[in-house]
Design a protein around this motif. Structure first.
Motif, PDB file in Angstrom:
ATOM      1  N   ASP A  96      31.107 -58.491 -28.265  1.00 32.97           N
ATOM      2  CA  ASP A  96      29.927 -57.634 -28.138  1.00 32.97           C
ATOM      3  C   ASP A  96      29.764 -57.195 -26.687  1.00 32.97           C
ATOM      4  OD1 ASP A  96      29.464 -58.148 -30.803  1.00 32.97           O
ATOM      5  OD2 ASP A  96      27.659 -59.357 -30.468  1.00 32.97           O
ATOM      6  N   CYS A  97      29.325 -55.949 -26.510  1.00 33.03           N
ATOM      7  CA  CYS A  97      29.097 -55.432 -25.157  1.00 33.03           C
ATOM      8  C   CYS A  97      28.182 -54.223 -25.225  1.00 33.03           C
ATOM      9  CB  CYS A  97      30.418 -55.086 -24.483  1.00 33.03           C
ATOM     10  SG  CYS A  97      31.379 -53.811 -25.317  1.00 33.03           S
TER      11      CYS A  97
ATOM     12  N   ALA B  75      33.487 -48.965 -20.924  1.00 30.41           N
ATOM     13  CA  ALA B  75      33.379 -49.507 -19.566  1.00 30.41           C
ATOM     14  C   ALA B  75      34.009 -50.896 -19.455  1.00 30.41           C
ATOM     15  CB  ALA B  75      31.909 -49.559 -19.143  1.00 30.41           C
ATOM     16  N   LEU B  76      33.931 -51.691 -20.518  1.00 27.10           N
ATOM     17  CA  LEU B  76      34.469 -53.047 -20.493  1.00 27.10           C
ATOM     18  C   LEU B  76      35.958 -53.085 -20.842  1.00 27.10           C
ATOM     19  CD1 LEU B  76      33.659 -55.970 -19.940  1.00 27.10           C
ATOM     20  CD2 LEU B  76      33.067 -56.190 -22.375  1.00 27.10           C
ATOM     21  N   ALA B  77      36.458 -52.060 -21.509  1.00 29.70           N
ATOM     22  CA  ALA B  77      37.854 -52.035 -21.968  1.00 29.70           C
ATOM     23  C   ALA B  77      38.880 -52.228 -20.848  1.00 29.70           C
ATOM     24  CB  ALA B  77      38.126 -50.751 -22.737  1.00 29.70           C
TER      25      ALA B  77
ATOM     26  N   TYR C  54      33.010 -49.033 -31.902  1.00 27.49           N
ATOM     27  CA  TYR C  54      34.147 -49.957 -31.843  1.00 27.49           C
ATOM     28  C   TYR C  54      35.301 -49.363 -31.049  1.00 27.49           C
ATOM     29  CZ  TYR C  54      31.674 -52.102 -35.731  1.00 27.49           C
ATOM     30  OH  TYR C  54      30.721 -52.691 -36.510  1.00 27.49           O
ATOM     31  N   LEU C  55      35.884 -50.190 -30.174  1.00 25.78           N
ATOM     32  CA  LEU C  55      37.055 -49.784 -29.412  1.00 25.78           C
ATOM     33  C   LEU C  55      38.091 -50.900 -29.533  1.00 25.78           C
ATOM     34  CD1 LEU C  55      37.074 -48.125 -25.948  1.00 25.78           C
ATOM     35  CD2 LEU C  55      38.757 -49.838 -26.548  1.00 25.78           C
ATOM     36  N   ASP C  56      39.243 -50.571 -30.110  1.00 17.94           N
ATOM     37  CA  ASP C  56      40.308 -51.561 -30.285  1.00 17.94           C
ATOM     38  C   ASP C  56      41.116 -51.731 -29.012  1.00 17.94           C
ATOM     39  OD1 ASP C  56      39.784 -52.161 -32.933  1.00 17.94           O
ATOM     40  OD2 ASP C  56      41.227 -50.722 -33.729  1.00 17.94           O
ATOM     41  N   LEU C  57      41.504 -52.977 -28.759  1.00 20.27           N
ATOM     42  CA  LEU C  57      42.492 -53.291 -27.739  1.00 20.27           C
ATOM     43  C   LEU C  57      43.739 -53.708 -28.507  1.00 20.27           C
ATOM     44  CD1 LEU C  57      40.246 -55.287 -25.278  1.00 20.27           C
ATOM     45  CD2 LEU C  57      40.942 -52.899 -25.121  1.00 20.27           C
TER      46      LEU C  57
END
Length: 119
Positions: A10-11, A16-18, A38-41
């Protein structure tokens, strides 16, 4: 039977956190979904879990109930590298009765994780 595990973090701002988590894990930054939640790594190997960043409206306010342990052969150097990426130390390094060593840290959004000596 579970066939795969994905880990959500969670963020407030996934984009920005990716960069922090991408560099910390050695994962590629994937696409942000069309809603912006949602942003996948993307892991470098198929045997590693997908990690995704999930936008939530509230800032982190208490200790995580679940966290990542990053297992590395040289944890002291890894801690220094992660500090350079924006992580923050939480207390002093710890060691266990079985000879383990770990350092609790926060990511730039305040999420706890540990850097641990891999045996």
């Amino acid at each position: 039977m579970v066939t795969a595990i994905e880990i959500g973090i969670d963020c407030l701002e996934p984009a920005a956190l990716a960069p922090f988590w991408s560099a910390a894990l050695g994962y590629e930054i994937g696409d942000l979904d069309t809603v912006g939640t949602y942003l996948d790594l993307v892991p470098p190997r198929s045997d590693l879990p997908v990690v995704y960043l999930q936008r939530v409206p509230e800032p982190k306010s208490t200790k995580n109930r679940l966290h990542l342990d990053l297992m590395v052969p040289d944890p002291e150097s890894e801690v220094e590298r992660l500090l350079g990426l924006g992580a923050v130390l939480v207390g002093e390094p710890r060691s266990g009765s079985e000879g383990g060593w770990w350092q609790v840290m926060n990511d730039p959004d305040g999420n706890e994780f540990c850097v641990c000596r891999a045996d």
